[in-house]
Design a protein around this motif. Structure first.
Motif, PDB file in Angstrom:
ATOM      1  N   GLY A 110       0.809  -1.211   0.000  1.00 26.98           N
ATOM      2  CA  GLY A 110       0.000   0.000   0.000  1.00 26.98           C
ATOM      3  C   GLY A 110       0.838   1.255   0.000  1.00 26.98           C
ATOM      4  O   GLY A 110       2.022   1.232   0.359  1.00 26.98           O
ATOM      5  N   VAL A 111       0.226   2.368  -0.404  1.00 31.74           N
ATOM      6  CA  VAL A 111       0.930   3.658  -0.394  1.00 31.74           C
ATOM      7  C   VAL A 111       0.791   4.351   0.950  1.00 31.74           C
ATOM      8  O   VAL A 111       1.556   5.266   1.264  1.00 31.74           O
ATOM      9  N   ALA A 112      -0.189   3.945   1.770  1.00 32.40           N
ATOM     10  CA  ALA A 112      -0.370   4.559   3.081  1.00 32.40           C
ATOM     11  C   ALA A 112       0.844   4.265   3.961  1.00 32.40           C
ATOM     12  O   ALA A 112       1.307   3.123   4.037  1.00 32.40           O
ATOM     13  N   GLY A 113       1.359   5.287   4.607  1.00 35.47           N
ATOM     14  CA  GLY A 113       2.495   5.116   5.504  1.00 35.47           C
ATOM     15  C   GLY A 113       3.841   5.381   4.865  1.00 35.47           C
ATOM     16  O   GLY A 113       4.866   5.384   5.550  1.00 35.47           O
ATOM     17  N   LEU A 114       3.867   5.603   3.535  1.00 36.26           N
ATOM     18  CA  LEU A 114       5.143   5.913   2.878  1.00 36.26           C
ATOM     19  C   LEU A 114       5.597   7.328   3.202  1.00 36.26           C
ATOM     20  O   LEU A 114       6.797   7.601   3.349  1.00 36.26           O
ATOM     21  N   ALA A 115       4.650   8.246   3.275  1.00 37.75           N
ATOM     22  CA  ALA A 115       4.948   9.645   3.573  1.00 37.75           C
ATOM     23  C   ALA A 115       3.702  10.261   4.177  1.00 37.75           C
ATOM     24  O   ALA A 115       2.593   9.800   3.925  1.00 37.75           O
ATOM     25  N   GLN A 116       3.873  11.314   4.954  1.00 36.92           N
ATOM     26  CA  GLN A 116       2.744  11.985   5.580  1.00 36.92           C
ATOM     27  C   GLN A 116       2.833  13.470   5.261  1.00 36.92           C
ATOM     28  O   GLN A 116       3.833  14.129   5.563  1.00 36.92           O
ATOM     29  N   GLY A 117       1.807  13.995   4.594  1.00 34.67           N
ATOM     30  CA  GLY A 117       1.760  15.413   4.300  1.00 34.67           C
ATOM     31  C   GLY A 117       2.531  15.835   3.075  1.00 34.67           C
ATOM     32  O   GLY A 117       2.654  17.026   2.790  1.00 34.67           O
ATOM     33  N   ARG A 118       3.062  14.882   2.329  1.00 33.11           N
ATOM     34  CA  ARG A 118       3.723  15.184   1.061  1.00 33.11           C
ATOM     35  C   ARG A 118       3.424  14.064   0.080  1.00 33.11           C
ATOM     36  O   ARG A 118       2.965  12.984   0.465  1.00 33.11           O
ATOM     37  N   LEU A 119       3.690  14.327  -1.185  1.00 30.10           N
ATOM     38  CA  LEU A 119       3.387  13.367  -2.230  1.00 30.10           C
ATOM     39  C   LEU A 119       4.367  12.191  -2.184  1.00 30.10           C
ATOM     40  O   LEU A 119       5.575  12.371  -2.365  1.00 30.10           O
ATOM     41  N   ALA A 120       3.861  11.008  -1.945  1.00 30.54           N
ATOM     42  CA  ALA A 120       4.707   9.811  -1.960  1.00 30.54           C
ATOM     43  C   ALA A 120       4.925   9.378  -3.405  1.00 30.54           C
ATOM     44  O   ALA A 120       4.014   9.438  -4.232  1.00 30.54           O
ATOM     45  N   THR A 121       6.128   8.938  -3.708  1.00 26.11           N
ATOM     46  CA  THR A 121       6.458   8.477  -5.051  1.00 26.11           C
ATOM     47  C   THR A 121       7.031   7.066  -4.985  1.00 26.11           C
ATOM     48  O   THR A 121       7.285   6.517  -3.905  1.00 26.11           O
ATOM     49  N   GLU A 122       7.290   6.525  -6.154  1.00 33.78           N
ATOM     50  CA  GLU A 122       7.871   5.187  -6.252  1.00 33.78           C
ATOM     51  C   GLU A 122       9.314   5.156  -5.733  1.00 33.78           C
ATOM     52  O   GLU A 122       9.868   4.058  -5.554  1.00 33.78           O
ATOM     53  N   ASP A 123       9.901   6.322  -5.483  1.00 35.03           N
ATOM     54  CA  ASP A 123      11.242   6.362  -4.890  1.00 35.03           C
ATOM     55  C   ASP A 123      11.215   6.121  -3.390  1.00 35.03           C
ATOM     56  O   ASP A 123      12.262   5.834  -2.792  1.00 35.03           O
ATOM     57  N   ASP A 124      10.070   6.267  -2.770  1.00 38.51           N
ATOM     58  CA  ASP A 124       9.968   6.097  -1.316  1.00 38.51           C
ATOM     59  C   ASP A 124       9.988   4.622  -0.961  1.00 38.51           C
ATOM     60  O   ASP A 124       9.152   3.843  -1.430  1.00 38.51           O
ATOM     61  N   ARG A 125      10.943   4.257  -0.132  1.00 42.66           N
ATOM     62  CA  ARG A 125      11.012   2.879   0.353  1.00 42.66           C
ATOM     63  C   ARG A 125      10.165   2.728   1.604  1.00 42.66           C
ATOM     64  O   ARG A 125      10.051   3.629   2.431  1.00 42.66           O
TER      65      ARG A 125
END
Length: 298
Positions: A110-125
């Motif tokens: 899921g994409v939830a939890g990758l980032a908070q308050g900013r745009l999460a991308t496929e670069d986010d581990r």
């Protein structure tokens, strides 16, 4: 390809099976019930009986397939430790079987939890590591198998995979609004939820199987972030109930277990996924789906 699919009769899995069969793939679906097995047979898929706890059946299914799609999850929100343990054990079982084969292994995340308050991308581990973390840290565990010659690809789904027949988060919010007599949002409602239509989610999964190289992180997202207030307003229109702000300190009491999640600001991009797969969203938006009325049938 002969594709073994766990969660083959689930919300995303059943649409993905249809997508795979339409593209000419042979599908073997894991089925825990007679109803699920009959549904898969009717579509033209083969059936392997078992569930997420039946690791022997999962291993045998993986061993006899050209590729594995792991879409099953217990979704036990009252006892997440049970879901986390089962998810991690299944991923390890599949990875061990596929080690050294170079065969595709796609798993749901899921994409939830990758980032908070900013745009999460496929670069986010993913920061989730180990058994105690959400999904048992299964994404990072699966990616470890890339070094063991498994073509691991993580498909990170938006928290809202919507469509006619959905019984997930949006349906839960509708049920809460019906019970409370008010469609609520947390605070000022500017926090954003990514969304994707079920048909688009299935297409991304099939394209990821066919095109994505080992180690790829795919975002099954068609809308980067729908403001929570707009979601609540659409629910209010559908139920003909008022819309109201719920104070952050009251979110847990009002919404229950989903309150913390509905308050999160978790926008996510799929730009790189679209470029890699040559995919463009074609399904209706979340608000269009809500306005179509399927979520409000009694």
């Amino acid at each position: 390809m002969r594709v073994f699919v766990t969660g083959a009769s689930g919300w995303i899995g059943s649409a993905t099976v249809d997508e795979l069969l339409a593209a000419g793939h042979e599908v073997v679906g894991l089925a825990r019930s007679d109803t699920s097995a009959a549904s898969l047979h009717a579509k033209g898929a083969q059936v392997r009986r078992g569930d997420l706890d039946d690791l022997d059946s999962i291993r045998e299914g993986a061993a006899s397939a050209d590729a594995v799609l792991h879409l099953a999850n217990k979704h036990d929100f009252n006892n997440p430790a049970v879901s986390n343990q089962a998810e991690r054990a299944a991923v390890q079982a599949i990875g061990d079987v596929l080690t050294g084969s170079g065969r595709p292994f796609l798993l749901a995340s899921g994409v939830a939890g990758l980032a908070q308050g900013r745009l999460a991308t496929e670069d986010d581990r993913s920061l989730f590591q180990g058994l105690e973390s959400p999904r048992g840290g299964s994404e990072n565990l699966a990616l470890e198998y890339v070094d063991r010659r498994v073509n691991t690809v993580s498909v990170r789904f938006a928290p809202t995979v919507h469509g006619d027949g959905d019984h997930g988060f949006i349906a839960t919010l509708v049920a809460i609004a019906r019970e409370k007599g008010v469609a609520g949002y947390v605070g000022d409602g500017t926090n954003r939820w990514p969304a994707v239509h079920r048909s688009d989610a299935a297409q991304i999964t099939r394209l990821g199987l066919e095109k994505a190289p080992a180690g790829t992180l795919l975002h099954a997202v068609s809308e980067e972030g729908v403001p929570a207030r707009e979601i609540a307003e659409a629910i209010g229109r559908g139920l003909e109930v008022p819309v109201a702000s719920i104070a952050p300190q009251e979110a847990q009491r009002h919404f229950g277990w989903i309150g913390r999640l509905f308050a999160m600001d978790i926008p996510a991009s799929s730009t790189r996924t679209q470029e890699l797969l040559g995919w463009a969203p074609s399904g209706p938006s979340l608000i269009q789906d809500l306005d179509a009325g399927s979520y409000f049938r009694t």
